[in-house]
Structure formats: C-alpha cells, structure tokens
Design a protein around this motif. Sequence first.
Motif, PDB file in Angstrom:
ATOM      1  N   SER A 197      22.798  22.809  -5.855  1.00 36.46           N
ATOM      2  CA  SER A 197      24.250  22.893  -5.886  1.00 36.46           C
ATOM      3  C   SER A 197      24.848  22.185  -4.674  1.00 36.46           C
ATOM      4  O   SER A 197      24.151  21.943  -3.673  1.00 36.46           O
ATOM      5  N   VAL A 198      26.132  21.868  -4.756  1.00 32.06           N
ATOM      6  CA  VAL A 198      26.830  21.254  -3.632  1.00 32.06           C
ATOM      7  C   VAL A 198      26.715  22.165  -2.409  1.00 32.06           C
ATOM      8  O   VAL A 198      26.866  23.381  -2.501  1.00 32.06           O
ATOM      9  N   GLY A 199      26.420  21.565  -1.251  1.00 30.54           N
ATOM     10  CA  GLY A 199      26.283  22.341  -0.020  1.00 30.54           C
ATOM     11  C   GLY A 199      24.858  22.747   0.280  1.00 30.54           C
ATOM     12  O   GLY A 199      24.568  23.182   1.404  1.00 30.54           O
ATOM     13  N   GLU A 200      23.960  22.632  -0.692  1.00 31.39           N
ATOM     14  CA  GLU A 200      22.541  22.913  -0.479  1.00 31.39           C
ATOM     15  C   GLU A 200      21.807  21.624  -0.141  1.00 31.39           C
ATOM     16  O   GLU A 200      22.253  20.530  -0.490  1.00 31.39           O
ATOM     17  N   PRO A 201      20.651  21.729   0.518  1.00 25.19           N
ATOM     18  CA  PRO A 201      19.787  20.555   0.608  1.00 25.19           C
ATOM     19  C   PRO A 201      19.271  20.213  -0.790  1.00 25.19           C
ATOM     20  O   PRO A 201      19.325  21.049  -1.704  1.00 25.19           O
ATOM     21  N   ILE A 202      18.790  19.001  -0.966  1.00 30.12           N
ATOM     22  CA  ILE A 202      18.219  18.627  -2.266  1.00 30.12           C
ATOM     23  C   ILE A 202      16.955  19.452  -2.485  1.00 30.12           C
ATOM     24  O   ILE A 202      16.047  19.454  -1.656  1.00 30.12           O
ATOM     25  N   LEU A 203      16.907  20.167  -3.594  1.00 34.22           N
ATOM     26  CA  LEU A 203      15.751  21.001  -3.936  1.00 34.22           C
ATOM     27  C   LEU A 203      14.989  20.338  -5.073  1.00 34.22           C
ATOM     28  O   LEU A 203      15.577  19.862  -6.051  1.00 34.22           O
ATOM     29  N   TRP A 204      13.661  20.322  -4.961  1.00 36.67           N
ATOM     30  CA  TRP A 204      12.796  19.667  -5.944  1.00 36.67           C
ATOM     31  C   TRP A 204      11.924  20.712  -6.631  1.00 36.67           C
ATOM     32  O   TRP A 204      11.340  21.572  -5.970  1.00 36.67           O
ATOM     33  N   TRP A 205      11.807  20.618  -7.964  1.00 38.51           N
ATOM     34  CA  TRP A 205      11.207  21.669  -8.777  1.00 38.51           C
ATOM     35  C   TRP A 205      10.112  21.125  -9.696  1.00 38.51           C
ATOM     36  O   TRP A 205      10.205  20.015 -10.211  1.00 38.51           O
ATOM     37  N   SER A 206       9.110  21.968  -9.922  1.00 34.86           N
ATOM     38  CA  SER A 206       8.091  21.722 -10.943  1.00 34.86           C
ATOM     39  C   SER A 206       7.643  23.084 -11.471  1.00 34.86           C
ATOM     40  O   SER A 206       6.694  23.684 -10.961  1.00 34.86           O
TER      41      SER A 206
END
Length: 213
Positions: free
Chosen positions: A50-59
């Motif tokens: 979301s806006v305001g968060e660091p970029i999160l990467w998922w698997s």
Amino acid sequence: MILPCVDGCTEFPDAKQALQDPDGLLCFGGDLSVERLKNAYAHGIFPWYSVGEPILWWSPSERMVLPPAELRINRSFKKTLNRLQPVYHLNRHFDRVIECCARIPRKDQGTWIHPEMIKAYQDMFAAGHAFCLEVEVDGQLAGGIYGVKTPRVWCGESMFSLQSDGSKLAMHGLCQHLLAAGIELLDCQLHNPHLESMGARLISRTEFMTFLK
C-alpha cells in the motif's frame, strides 16, 4: 524473523524462505524497474503493498492458478456468450485497462494499484513483458484484465467489470488466446471465490515453480 532487503540489486532470496505468517511475504525494498519485475515474476514473486509502505515482495505457499483449458463455462454463461457476442481486443489500450482496474478495487484487497504501480506496469508493457485484454459488447467497454507474461505462464494482475459478467467475458477471451498461444497456465496469485467458480484452483509453490521453469 527479519526480512531481507533487496535494495541495490535485482536478485531475490529463494522463495522457499518466505514467511508462513503472513503467508508468502519474502522480502522488502528495491524498486519496480522492468529488470527487477521481470526477475521477480520469473521466480514466482510479485509486489503487493500500500501507499506509504516499503515495496513488499510475495510468493505464497499456495498459488491460485487456472489452466486455460479448464475454464468452467456453465450453460448459463454459454447463453450469455451467444447473446452478447463479445468482441475482444488484445494489447490495445493498456493505460485504460489498468486505470479501470485501479478505479474499481477488489472487494477483499482494497485499492492497491496506486500511481507507482501503474507506472511500473506501463513500463513493463512498453518493454513487451505485460499484456492487457479488453472486451466490448455492442461497441461499449464491458470489462478487461491486465498482467505479466512469462514464457509458459501468464500472470493475471487485476481485472474489472463495467457490466454484468464483464470480468467473466474478459477471462473467457484471455483463456481462448492462451490456448491458441500454447500457454499452459494463468497465474491468479491469491485465492478468490469468483475465480474458483470459474475453474481456478490452488497448487503448491513447488508445483507452480515447475511450470515457470
């Protein structure tokens, strides 16, 4: 556990290192450059934040997927196809499709397609690594979908509907194209009851990676 940061390079940790809670969270940081996104999708990883968060990467440990040949078309939807006679357009107006998806958020995930994400996937499309599909009924836009291409798997990012069954029509058109192109799997990422009703199912991360490789 402290999540690894991927600033400064385009490499990712092994997806098997992803957290169990929250399921699939692998790392954070970096950017949304074309090179990094290409590498992410090639290894079964995608950004979601979301806006305001660091970029999160998922698997995630389980992946929602739909083999194009297994798209579920019931009698009612067949009648809809025959009645509406939808017209499909592939890779015509990417900007319009992603902006429609951003304006019509998923019920379970809110608005996550913010301007930074839009710009990133526009760059992916310009570089030939993303796709979009629009469906028209009686000359009017009814729905659409966009996502990322890998050699054997196409990854659906989001879809929208402007009329009843608009997203189903878009999914039908995309699966027809994937069958013709010899693409084996449509990645739907996370569990979704709507997609499940259309034939999508969950497979393990390990099984998903065999398709990518």
